[in-house]
Motif scaffolding. Structure first.
Motif, short mmCIF file in Angstrom:
data_model
loop_
_atom_site.label_atom_id
_atom_site.label_comp_id
_atom_site.label_asym_id
_atom_site.label_seq_id
_atom_site.Cartn_x
_atom_site.Cartn_y
_atom_site.Cartn_z
N ILE A 74 -18.35 -81.42 82.50
CA ILE A 74 -17.90 -82.83 83.00
C ILE A 74 -16.92 -83.27 82.22
O ILE A 74 -15.92 -84.25 82.46
CB ILE A 74 -19.22 -83.52 83.22
CG1 ILE A 74 -19.82 -84.00 81.71
CG2 ILE A 74 -20.23 -83.19 84.06
CD1 ILE A 74 -20.77 -84.94 81.59
N THR A 103 -14.46 -87.00 86.70
CA THR A 103 -15.85 -87.19 86.40
C THR A 103 -15.83 -87.92 85.17
O THR A 103 -16.77 -88.94 85.07
CB THR A 103 -16.46 -85.73 86.28
OG1 THR A 103 -16.20 -84.95 87.78
CG2 THR A 103 -17.85 -85.91 86.11
N ILE A 163 -23.73 -87.51 87.87
CA ILE A 163 -22.72 -86.66 86.88
C ILE A 163 -23.46 -85.64 85.88
O ILE A 163 -23.00 -84.79 85.74
CB ILE A 163 -22.03 -88.05 86.24
CG1 ILE A 163 -21.16 -88.80 86.98
CG2 ILE A 163 -21.04 -87.27 85.05
CD1 ILE A 163 -20.52 -89.93 86.61
#
Length: 553
Positions: free
Chosen positions: A433, A439, A424
Motif C-alpha cells: 500500500i 491508496t 486499506i
C-alpha cells in the motif's frame, strides 16, 4: 486601476522586493467581485479556535503548478500545452508579432529557409517527440528531441532560433523528468540564442524566460523564478500591452512566487490584477480565472482576511454552480471551502446549511461509506458543537439536542474512517500500500479524519459534563476513553507513510486535550499513561512539528 498602475511602476524599477502595492485608504480591497451580503454578523477572527477549527483540515487545497506530462510542455505565453516549432525570422505586423507568434516558439513559414533533408528530418523529429511526450513515452521522446537539436544545428546553423526552440523543448522534458542539471543549461542557451537573433525585448525571449521561471519555481528556487518572471512580464507588457491575457498569466505566476516568499501584499495585488484582466477579456468564468480566484482566497485566509476570502469563495461557487451545477464534486468542494470560511467567520447557521447541502449532494454521487462523506459529517458536527456551546446559556434544551446530533455525526464519521483504514490494511496484504500513491493518499485522509473525529468527540464529552450539574456523571471517563482511542489509532500507523505532519498535528491536539483532562483529576484513577509520559510526548512533538508550523505561518 490602482493595482495596474502600481504594477507598471513596480516593474519599471525591477526591484524584486517591492513596496509599490502598499494600499491607501481609498484602495479597494476586493477584486471587482459583487459583495454578497452574508446572513450572519461577521465576528472577531478570534473565533477561529485552533482546537475547534483548523484551516484546511480536509479541503486544503495543496497548490500544484504542473500535473503530468501533458501540462508540462508549455512554450506558449498563454500556457497552451503546445510544443515549440520554428521561430519566425522577421516580424510581419506593426508591433513585431502576429497572432500565431504569441503562442511562443512556434512554426512560422517565412520563405527564408531552404527546404532540405535536414529541415524535413527536424520537423519529423520534433513532431514525433511531441506526440511521444504527450503519450507519456518520455525516453523515446527524449531521443527524438536530441535528434531534433542535431538536425536543427546542421540544417539552420548553430545559433539559429530553430536550435533555441529545440533546446527549449528538450529542457522542458528534462524539467518534467526532474533531470534539472541537464535542463538549466539548455534553457539558458535557448535564451541566449533568441536574444542574439531578436534582441532582449522580443516576445520570444519573454516566452523562454517564462519557461525558465517555471523551471526554477518547480524547484522552489524562488528568487531566480521571480527574476525570470519579472523580465518576462516587462517584455510582455511592452510588446503585448498591459491588458493582454498572456501578460496576466506571467503576472499571476510572479504573484505566486511572491506569496511563497512571504510578500503577501504584493502577491495579492498582482493576482488581483491578473484576475481583472481575464474578467475584462471575457474570461471571468474560465478555469484559469477560477484557479486564480481560489489562490487569492488562500492568500486571504493565510492573512486572516476572512471577509475577503468569503467574498472570493462566494464568487467561485457562483461560477461553479452556473457551469457545472450541484451534480459535480468540483462544485461541492467549492461550497465546502466557503462553508469552512463561514464557520471561521462565526456564521454558524449559514455554514451548517451549506455543509448539509454538500453532504446531501455527496451522498448522491459517492458510495455511502466514502471518506469524503465522513469528513463532511465531521464538518457539520463541529458547527453544531459550536452552536450548542453558544446556546447552553440561553436555551439548554436546544443545546442538548445539538450535542446529541453532533455525537451521532461524529460516531458515523469515526465508523466510516475506521472502515476505510481497515479496507486499506486488508488491501495491503495483497499489494504494497505504501507504494500505491492513490491508496497512500486515501489512507492519510482516512487517518486524519479518524483522529479529528475522535478528538472532537472527546471535546464533546467534556462539553456534556460541563453542561451537567452532577459531578458524578461518567462523561469525563468517556472523554478519556475516546482520547486514548485517538492515541491508539495514531500509534497503529506510526512510522508508516500515513504519518504526515498534519496527522502528527492532530495527534498533538489529542495529547494536549488529554493532558488537561488528566490534570483536572476528574477521570478514572487507573491511568493508561502518566501525566509525565504525556508531557514528554507533547514536548517531543512540539520540537518535531516546529518546522511544519513555521512553514504554515
Amino acid at each position: 486601476m490602482y493595482t495596474r498602475t502600481a504594477a507598471s511602476k513596480w516593474l519599471k524599477r525591477l526591484s524584486f522586493r517591492s513596496t509599490a502595492f502598499n494600499r491607501t485608504s481609498e484602495t479597494p480591497t476586493s477584486i471587482n467581485v459583487p459583495i454578497f451580503s452574508s446572513r450572519c454578523n461577521v465576528k472577531s477572527s478570534s473565533r477561529n479556535n485552533s482546537n475547534d477549527y483548523r484551516d484546511g483540515y480536509l479541503n486544503g487545497f495543496p497548490w500544484v503548478l504542473f500535473s503530468g506530462p501533458a501540462a508540462a510542455i508549455i512554450l506558449g505565453i498563454n500556457s497552451n500545452p503546445v510544443l515549440a516549432k520554428d521561430a519566425p525570422s522577421k516580424p510581419s505586423s506593426e508591433n513585431g508579432i502576429e497572432e500565431s507568434d504569441t503562442i511562443g516558439l512556434r512554426k512560422v513559414e517565412d520563405g527564408s529557409v531552404i527546404s532540405n533533408l535536414h529541415t524535413s528530418k527536424w520537423r519529423v523529429f520534433t513532431d514525433n517527440a511531441r506526440d511521444l511526450f504527450l503519450q507519456g513515452k518520455l525516453e523515446e521522446a527524449e531521443r527524438y528531441f536530441v535528434s531534433a537539436i542535431q538536425e536543427a544545428k546542421e540544417g539552420f546553423g548553430e545559433r539559429d532560433p530553430h536550435v533555441a526552440s529545440a533546446f527549449n523543448n528538450l529542457a522542458e522534458l528534462y524539467r518534467v523528468t526532474k533531470t534539472f542539471d541537464k535542463a538549466e543549461p539548455m534553457y539558458l542557451e535557448a535564451i541566449n540564442i533568441l536574444e542574439e537573433s531578436y534582441g532582449s525585448e522580443d516576445i520570444r525571449v519573454g516566452s523562454a524566460l517564462h519557461n525558465l521561471g517555471q523551471f526554477y519555481l518547480v524547484q522552489r528556487k524562488l528568487k531566480e523564478a521571480g527574476n525570470c518572471y519579472e523580465r518576462a512580464l516587462k517584455i510582455k507588457g511592452h510588446v503585448l500591452g498591459y491588458g493582454h491575457v498572456d501578460y496576466a498569466d506571467t503576472m499571476y505566476h510572479l504573484g505566486t512566487v511572491l506569496y511563497l516568499l512571504g510578500e503577501e501584499k504584493d502577491s495579492e495585488a498582482l493576482i488581483q490584477d491578473s484576475i481583472r484582466i481575464l474578467e475584462e477579456g471575457g474570461l471571468g468564468e474560465s478555469f484559469l480565472c477560477v484557479r486564480r480566484l481560489r489562490y487569492l482566497a488562500k492568500i486571504y485566509m493565510k492573512s486572516n482576511n476572512l471577509f475577503e476570502a468569503e467574498n472570493v469563495q462566494r464568487k467561485v461557487l457562483h461560477i461553479m454552480e452556473l457551469s457545472k451545477g450541484w451534480n459535480s464534486l468540483e462544485t461541492i468542494n467549492s461550497a465546502d471551502g466557503l462553508a469552512s470560511t463561514l464557520y471561521a467567520n462565526g456564521c454558524l447557521n449559514e455554514a451548517q446549511e451549506l455543509f448539509e447541502r454538500c453532504l446531501d449532494a455527496r451522498k448522491t454521487l459517492l458510495p455511502k461509506d466514502h471518506i469524503q462523506i465522513g469528513a463532511n459529517m465531521l464538518h457539520i458536527a463541529r458547527v453544531v458543537m459550536q452552536s450548542s456551546k453558544e446556546l447552553k446559556a440561553t436555551d439548554i434544551s436546544k443545546a442538548v439536542i445539538g450535542i446529541d446530533k453532533a455525537k451521532e455525526l461524529l460516531s458515523n464519521s469515526i465508523r466510516i474512517s475506521r472502515g476505510a483504514l481497515d479496507k486499506i490494511s486488508k488491501h495491503g496484504e495483497k499489494k504494497k500500500i505504501h507504494e500505491d500513491g492513490e491508496t497512500r493518499r486515501d489512507g492519510r485522509t482516512a487517518l486524519l479524519i479518524l483522529l479529528q473525529s475522535l478528538d472532537a468527540l472527546g471535546h464533546l464529552e467534556i462539553t456534556v459534563q460541563e453542561m451537567k450539574v452532577s459531578k458524578e456523571d461518567p462523561s469525563l471517563v468517556q472523554a478519556e476513553n475516546v482520547l486514548f482511542e485517538c492515541i491508539s489509532a495514531y500509534q497503529k500507523f506510526k512510522g508508516t507513510t500515513f504519518e504526515t505532519p498534519e496527522v502528527k498535528a492532530e495527534y498533538f491536539s489529542c495529547l494536549k486535550r488529554l493532558s488537561i483532562l488528566i490534570s483536572d483529576d476528574k477521570t478514572s484513577r487507573q491511568r493508561r499513561m502518566s501525566s509525565q509520559d504525556l508531557q514528554d510526548e507533547i514536548s517531543r512533538l512540539e520540537v518535531e512539528l516546529s518546522p511544519y508550523r513555521k512553514q504554515k505561518s
